[in-house]
Design an enzyme around this catalytic site. Structure first.
Site, short mmCIF file in Angstrom:
data_model
loop_
_atom_site.label_atom_id
_atom_site.label_comp_id
_atom_site.label_asym_id
_atom_site.label_seq_id
_atom_site.Cartn_x
_atom_site.Cartn_y
_atom_site.Cartn_z
CB CYS A 131 -30.83 -7.22 32.92
SG CYS A 131 -29.51 -7.31 34.14
CG HIS A 174 -31.56 -1.66 35.42
ND1 HIS A 174 -32.50 -2.39 34.69
CD2 HIS A 174 -30.45 -2.45 35.46
CE1 HIS A 174 -31.96 -3.55 34.34
NE2 HIS A 174 -30.72 -3.61 34.79
CD GLU A 175 -26.94 -0.56 35.69
OE1 GLU A 175 -26.28 -1.43 36.28
OE2 GLU A 175 -27.54 -0.77 34.63
#
Length: 204
Positions: A131, A174-175
């Site tokens: 990330c 993830h976003e």
């Protein structure tokens, strides 16, 4: 001047200096939905986020600006607590090393994205996840849904429904986690980071 006002200035390029790191409370907040129809400021922010991703994947621009490569960026990562995400997933060369016909398998800015359904089967990337807001390696399988259906609005205010699987499904989850105040390592089993259940699909 707010973070968003600074970011959308015509002369401003988003760099790693604009990306907040773990520990900043914005990353743990549930972001607010954007109002529709979209205002110019939110459209510009989405365009700047996509520009960052393209620069981060361009070796020349990435070196010039000191960028880490990314395939996704969420507005909270640049200290704007709004439900806006950008995804830019490149296609890879074939086995012979020939460049792909299309540069990207998925390129989109999503406003108010929401997972409306998902598979029973879970999946995880074999190499784990990283990330831009986490400056350290956190090893382990990040367990996510293998397939998801996502509703979102584009910059024109048009609503879309998209079905995703494999790597693209991992990226969007993830976003979307970011706009819900969740970081990837929250989904790693702390006691057994590489635990594999029978139904877990490992993606290379």
């Amino acid at each position: 001047m707010s973070a968003q006002d600074k970011l959308i200035k015509p002369s401003h390029l988003i760099t790693m200096d604009d990306i907040i790191r773990e520990g900043n409370p914005t990353l743990r907040a549930v972001a607010k939905e954007v109002s529709l129809p979209l205002c110019d400021e939110d459209i510009l922010l989405g365009e700047k986020m996509m520009q960052f991703l393209k620069h981060s994947q361009d070796p020349v621009m990435a070196e010039k600006l000191g960028l880490r490569a990314g395939v996704g960026l969420a507005a909270p990562q640049i200290d704007v607590s709004k439900r806006i995400i950008a995804v830019l997933v490149p296609n890879l060369p074939d086995k012979e090393g020939n460049p792909p016909k299309e540069a990207y398998s998925w390129q989109e800015v999503l406003y108010n994205p929401k997972i409306v359904s998902h598979s029973v089967q879970d999946a995880a990337l074999s190499d784990g996840e990283g990330c831009l807001s986490v400056d350290r390696v956190v090893e382990g399988y990040v367990v996510r849904h293998a397939r998801v259906t996502v509703d979102y609005y584009d910059k024109e205010g048009q609503q879309h429904r998209i079905k995703l699987k494999g790597y693209n499904a991992i990226v969007v989850q993830h976003e979307i986690d970011h706009i819900n105040g969740v970081l990837f390592y929250d989904r790693i089993n702390a006691k057994n980071p590489f635990e594999t259940k029978e139904e877990l699909l490992i993606l290379d």
